[in-house]
Write a protein that holds these residues in place. Structure first.
Motif, PDB file in Angstrom:
ATOM      1  N   GLY A   1       0.783  -1.222   0.000  1.00 40.59           N
ATOM      2  CA  GLY A   1       0.000   0.000   0.000  1.00 40.59           C
ATOM      3  C   GLY A   1       0.818   1.277   0.000  1.00 40.59           C
ATOM      4  N   GLU A   2       2.135   1.194   0.181  1.00 40.63           N
ATOM      5  CA  GLU A   2       2.974   2.382   0.181  1.00 40.63           C
ATOM      6  C   GLU A   2       3.618   2.586  -1.185  1.00 40.63           C
ATOM      7  OE1 GLU A   2       5.725   2.109   3.386  1.00 40.63           O
ATOM      8  OE2 GLU A   2       4.175   2.212   4.952  1.00 40.63           O
ATOM      9  N   ASN A   3       4.442   3.639  -1.305  1.00 39.03           N
ATOM     10  CA  ASN A   3       5.164   3.924  -2.546  1.00 39.03           C
ATOM     11  C   ASN A   3       6.602   3.451  -2.428  1.00 39.03           C
ATOM     12  OD1 ASN A   3       2.783   5.232  -3.233  1.00 39.03           O
ATOM     13  ND2 ASN A   3       3.574   7.274  -2.750  1.00 39.03           N
ATOM     14  N   VAL A   4       7.209   3.092  -3.573  1.00 40.65           N
ATOM     15  CA  VAL A   4       8.590   2.646  -3.571  1.00 40.65           C
ATOM     16  C   VAL A   4       9.331   3.308  -4.734  1.00 40.65           C
ATOM     17  CG1 VAL A   4       8.072   0.591  -4.963  1.00 40.65           C
ATOM     18  CG2 VAL A   4      10.107   0.628  -3.533  1.00 40.65           C
ATOM     19  N   ASP A   5      10.580   3.694  -4.498  1.00 39.21           N
ATOM     20  CA  ASP A   5      11.411   4.346  -5.512  1.00 39.21           C
ATOM     21  C   ASP A   5      12.534   3.420  -5.954  1.00 39.21           C
ATOM     22  OD1 ASP A   5       9.832   6.554  -5.281  1.00 39.21           O
ATOM     23  OD2 ASP A   5      11.275   7.751  -4.121  1.00 39.21           O
ATOM     24  N   LEU A   6      12.678   3.271  -7.276  1.00 40.07           N
ATOM     25  CA  LEU A   6      13.749   2.478  -7.868  1.00 40.07           C
ATOM     26  C   LEU A   6      14.600   3.404  -8.732  1.00 40.07           C
ATOM     27  CD1 LEU A   6      11.624  -0.583  -9.094  1.00 40.07           C
ATOM     28  CD2 LEU A   6      12.610  -0.188  -6.827  1.00 40.07           C
ATOM     29  N   SER A   7      15.911   3.439  -8.480  1.00 38.82           N
ATOM     30  CA  SER A   7      16.781   4.357  -9.214  1.00 38.82           C
ATOM     31  C   SER A   7      17.818   3.599 -10.020  1.00 38.82           C
ATOM     32  CB  SER A   7      17.483   5.324  -8.248  1.00 38.82           C
ATOM     33  OG  SER A   7      18.353   4.614  -7.393  1.00 38.82           O
ATOM     34  N   CYS A   8      18.258   4.215 -11.116  1.00 35.97           N
ATOM     35  CA  CYS A   8      19.390   3.682 -11.875  1.00 35.97           C
ATOM     36  C   CYS A   8      20.188   4.856 -12.446  1.00 35.97           C
ATOM     37  CB  CYS A   8      18.951   2.704 -12.947  1.00 35.97           C
ATOM     38  SG  CYS A   8      17.808   3.366 -14.165  1.00 35.97           S
ATOM     39  N   GLN A   9      21.479   4.606 -12.713  1.00 39.84           N
ATOM     40  CA  GLN A   9      22.434   5.684 -12.998  1.00 39.84           C
ATOM     41  C   GLN A   9      23.380   5.269 -14.122  1.00 39.84           C
ATOM     42  OE1 GLN A   9      23.287   8.900 -11.274  1.00 39.84           O
ATOM     43  NE2 GLN A   9      24.382   8.965 -13.237  1.00 39.84           N
ATOM     44  N   LEU A  10      23.581   6.200 -15.053  1.00 34.94           N
ATOM     45  CA  LEU A  10      24.577   5.985 -16.101  1.00 34.94           C
ATOM     46  C   LEU A  10      25.973   6.247 -15.551  1.00 34.94           C
ATOM     47  CD1 LEU A  10      23.009   7.742 -19.226  1.00 34.94           C
ATOM     48  CD2 LEU A  10      23.190   5.302 -18.787  1.00 34.94           C
ATOM     49  N   SER A  11      26.929   5.465 -16.046  1.00 37.19           N
ATOM     50  CA  SER A  11      28.325   5.666 -15.664  1.00 37.19           C
ATOM     51  C   SER A  11      29.197   5.499 -16.919  1.00 37.19           C
ATOM     52  CB  SER A  11      28.732   4.640 -14.601  1.00 37.19           C
ATOM     53  OG  SER A  11      30.068   4.848 -14.203  1.00 37.19           O
ATOM     54  N   PRO A  12      30.016   6.497 -17.228  1.00 43.63           N
ATOM     55  CA  PRO A  12      30.179   7.778 -16.514  1.00 43.63           C
ATOM     56  C   PRO A  12      28.938   8.654 -16.662  1.00 43.63           C
ATOM     57  CG  PRO A  12      31.373   7.800 -18.579  1.00 43.63           C
ATOM     58  CD  PRO A  12      30.871   6.414 -18.423  1.00 43.63           C
ATOM     59  N   PRO A  13      28.711   9.580 -15.733  1.00 45.11           N
ATOM     60  CA  PRO A  13      27.523  10.430 -15.777  1.00 45.11           C
ATOM     61  C   PRO A  13      27.466  11.217 -17.090  1.00 45.11           C
ATOM     62  CG  PRO A  13      28.596  10.608 -13.647  1.00 45.11           C
ATOM     63  CD  PRO A  13      29.531   9.851 -14.524  1.00 45.11           C
ATOM     64  N   GLN A  14      26.318  11.203 -17.701  1.00 42.45           N
ATOM     65  CA  GLN A  14      26.088  11.941 -18.946  1.00 42.45           C
ATOM     66  C   GLN A  14      24.603  12.121 -19.136  1.00 42.45           C
ATOM     67  OE1 GLN A  14      26.711   9.238 -22.550  1.00 42.45           O
ATOM     68  NE2 GLN A  14      27.789   8.079 -20.938  1.00 42.45           N
ATOM     69  N   SER A  15      24.239  13.045 -19.995  1.00 44.77           N
ATOM     70  CA  SER A  15      22.836  13.335 -20.210  1.00 44.77           C
ATOM     71  C   SER A  15      22.152  12.162 -20.908  1.00 44.77           C
ATOM     72  CB  SER A  15      22.680  14.608 -21.051  1.00 44.77           C
ATOM     73  OG  SER A  15      21.318  14.828 -21.346  1.00 44.77           O
ATOM     74  N   ALA A  16      20.927  11.863 -20.444  1.00 46.09           N
ATOM     75  CA  ALA A  16      20.142  10.798 -21.065  1.00 46.09           C
ATOM     76  C   ALA A  16      18.834  11.339 -21.636  1.00 46.09           C
ATOM     77  CB  ALA A  16      19.845   9.719 -20.035  1.00 46.09           C
ATOM     78  N   GLN A  17      18.765  12.662 -21.836  1.00 51.20           N
ATOM     79  CA  GLN A  17      17.523  13.253 -22.331  1.00 51.20           C
ATOM     80  C   GLN A  17      17.185  12.777 -23.742  1.00 51.20           C
ATOM     81  OE1 GLN A  17      18.202  17.468 -21.896  1.00 51.20           O
ATOM     82  NE2 GLN A  17      17.373  17.508 -19.802  1.00 51.20           N
ATOM     83  N   HIS A  18      18.218  12.485 -24.570  1.00 50.40           N
ATOM     84  CA  HIS A  18      17.983  12.060 -25.943  1.00 50.40           C
ATOM     85  C   HIS A  18      17.850  10.539 -26.060  1.00 50.40           C
ATOM     86  CE1 HIS A  18      22.274  11.555 -25.214  1.00 50.40           C
ATOM     87  NE2 HIS A  18      22.314  10.706 -26.246  1.00 50.40           N
TER      88      HIS A  18
ATOM     89  N   ILE B   1      14.594   7.951 -11.646  1.00 47.29           N
ATOM     90  CA  ILE B   1      13.960   7.216 -10.539  1.00 47.29           C
ATOM     91  C   ILE B   1      12.551   6.840 -10.964  1.00 47.29           C
ATOM     92  CG2 ILE B   1      13.129   7.350  -8.163  1.00 47.29           C
ATOM     93  CD1 ILE B   1      15.361   9.316  -7.583  1.00 47.29           C
ATOM     94  N   LEU B   2      12.233   5.553 -10.832  1.00 53.31           N
ATOM     95  CA  LEU B   2      10.882   5.076 -11.090  1.00 53.31           C
ATOM     96  C   LEU B   2      10.165   4.957  -9.745  1.00 53.31           C
ATOM     97  CD1 LEU B   2       8.754   3.901 -13.100  1.00 53.31           C
ATOM     98  CD2 LEU B   2       9.632   1.646 -12.438  1.00 53.31           C
ATOM     99  N   ARG B   3       9.053   5.655  -9.609  1.00 50.62           N
ATOM    100  CA  ARG B   3       8.251   5.586  -8.390  1.00 50.62           C
ATOM    101  C   ARG B   3       6.981   4.781  -8.684  1.00 50.62           C
ATOM    102  NH1 ARG B   3       7.519  11.012  -5.283  1.00 50.62           N
ATOM    103  NH2 ARG B   3       9.625  10.364  -4.655  1.00 50.62           N
ATOM    104  N   ILE B   4       6.790   3.710  -7.928  1.00 45.78           N
ATOM    105  CA  ILE B   4       5.591   2.882  -8.045  1.00 45.78           C
ATOM    106  C   ILE B   4       4.651   3.241  -6.900  1.00 45.78           C
ATOM    107  CG2 ILE B   4       4.683   0.523  -8.176  1.00 45.78           C
ATOM    108  CD1 ILE B   4       7.429  -0.397  -9.062  1.00 45.78           C
ATOM    109  N   LEU B   5       3.426   3.588  -7.235  1.00 46.57           N
ATOM    110  CA  LEU B   5       2.458   4.036  -6.237  1.00 46.57           C
ATOM    111  C   LEU B   5       1.586   2.875  -5.774  1.00 46.57           C
ATOM    112  CD1 LEU B   5       1.275   7.268  -8.125  1.00 46.57           C
ATOM    113  CD2 LEU B   5       3.185   7.051  -6.511  1.00 46.57           C
TER     114      LEU B   5
END
Length: 362
Positions: free
Chosen positions: A42-59, A107-111
């Motif tokens: 019944g609560e919310n959960v956050d799942l995160s993932c990260q590019l390495s090396p850090p760089q823009s992922a907008q495209h 971050i993916l948040r599941i409600l």
């Protein structure tokens, strides 16, 4: 000595081709959460993932999915959320937080987490033809605070106590413990699942003696380690005596003997019969008493000795109570029939003798 080899321009072209054929696994890698994420029902959960090396992922295309061959849980493409292409059960239940997407972090948040959300989630970044992914595991947990101990009526086998609880996930570990904290083996454990796929559990214990001062039912969530318990205090009065049936049989025999013998003796003294006449009602009375008692004892013993439902069976309590009720009803019925036959016999005998026997004068 001369050495032969490729000309320098050809060597450069070969190196370039090799770089084109084997694109770089060095372009980026994706890292997720190393440990499973605990999510309370019944609560919310956050799942995160990260590019390495850090760089823009907008495209880039950012895809969260559970199975590669089904629709995604959440899809980000061309700088937009593609909610219409996600699995129906996740529509309006997921949010992609992209505040740090310029640094390659999402971050993916599941409600409103449910049991169906338990399992693995893949986070995939795709840039052109190159992609990498990471896997994060979600463990949904639910622990019930309500535990009930039900105590059934005592029977000839002992005292049956039952521990029940609803609304657990995953299936909890259950055990009985005595006042010293030592484990007592139950006679049965059962579980079922409700419409929300939560576990409802039940554990039964048969106590055959009054040595236990109290018993405690423990339930433990195997994921979180959270433990709940409840206890019940036992009284010696809850345990029926083992010789109660022997006492009942002796009482019935005494009642029958008294009821049969008294009319026989009374009839003898009233009619001043000789020894032979006095023996006649006595023999009839004993002929009624002993077969009746024999039938009672035989039926009760056969009922208790026959193969019945084992104590581990859910129907054990019903079978045992049925056995007790049938034994009592049968015994009372036989006593009533015996008394009725005796009453009719002696009334008829007295009536016949009053018509044909002349009492001597004093």
């Amino acid at each position: 000595m001369e050495t032969t080899g490729l000309p320098f321009p050809s060597l450069l072209a070969l190196v370039y081709l090799l770089q084109m054929v084997t694109p770089s696994s060095e372009q980026f890698t994706v890292s997720g959460l190393a440990r499973p994420v605990l999510a309370s029902l019944g609560e919310n959960v956050d799942l995160s993932c990260q590019l390495s090396p850090p760089q823009s992922a907008q495209h880039m295309e950012v895809r969260w999915f559970r199975n590669r061959y089904t629709q995604p849980v959440h899809l980000y493409e061309n700088g937009k959320d593609m909610q219409g292409e996600t699995i129906s059960q996740y529509v309006e239940r997921t949010v992609l937080l992209t505040e740090a997407i310029g640094e390659g972090k999402v971050i993916l948040r599941i409600l409103n987490v449910s049991v169906d959300d338990d399992g693995q989630y893949h986070c995939l970044f795709k840039d052109g033809d190159f992609y990498e992914e990471a896997i994060t595991e979600v463990q949904v947990t639910a622990t019930s605070l309500e535990i009930q101990i039900l105590m059934h009526p005592p029977n000839i086998k002992g005292l049956m106590v039952e521990c029940k609880s609803e609304g657990w996930y995953p299936q909890p570990q259950m055990e009985w413990r005595d006042s010293r904290g030592e484990i007592i083996l139950p006679i049965s454990r059962n579980h079922s699942r409700d419409r929300n796929k939560l576990f409802n559990v039940k554990m039964s214990l048969l106590l055959t003696g009054s040595s236990q001062e109290n018993v405690t039912c423990y339930l433990r969530n195997p994921v979180t380690g959270q433990e709940e318990r409840t206890s019940i205090v036992l009284s010696d009065k809850l345990f029926p005596g083992k010789n109660i049936w022997i006492l009942i049989l002796f009482v019935m025999m005494a009642v029958l003997l008294f009821f049969i013998m008294v009319p026989s003796i009374e009839l003898h003294f009233r009619q001043n019969c000789n020894l032979k006449d006095w023996k006649s009602p006595l023999i009839v009375g004993l002929g009624i008493v002993f077969p009746s008692v024999g039938v009672i004892v035989g039926v009760v013993v056969s009922l208790h000795k026959k193969e019945r439902v084992p104590v581990s069976d859910p129907q054990f309590q019903l079978d045992t109570l049925w056995l007790e009720d049938m034994s009592v009803i049968l015994c009372m019925l036989l006593i009533f029939i015996t008394m009725l036959i005796s009453f009719i016999y002696f009334r008829l005998r007295a009536a016949l003798q009053s018509n044909h026997v002349h009492f001597p004068a004093n």
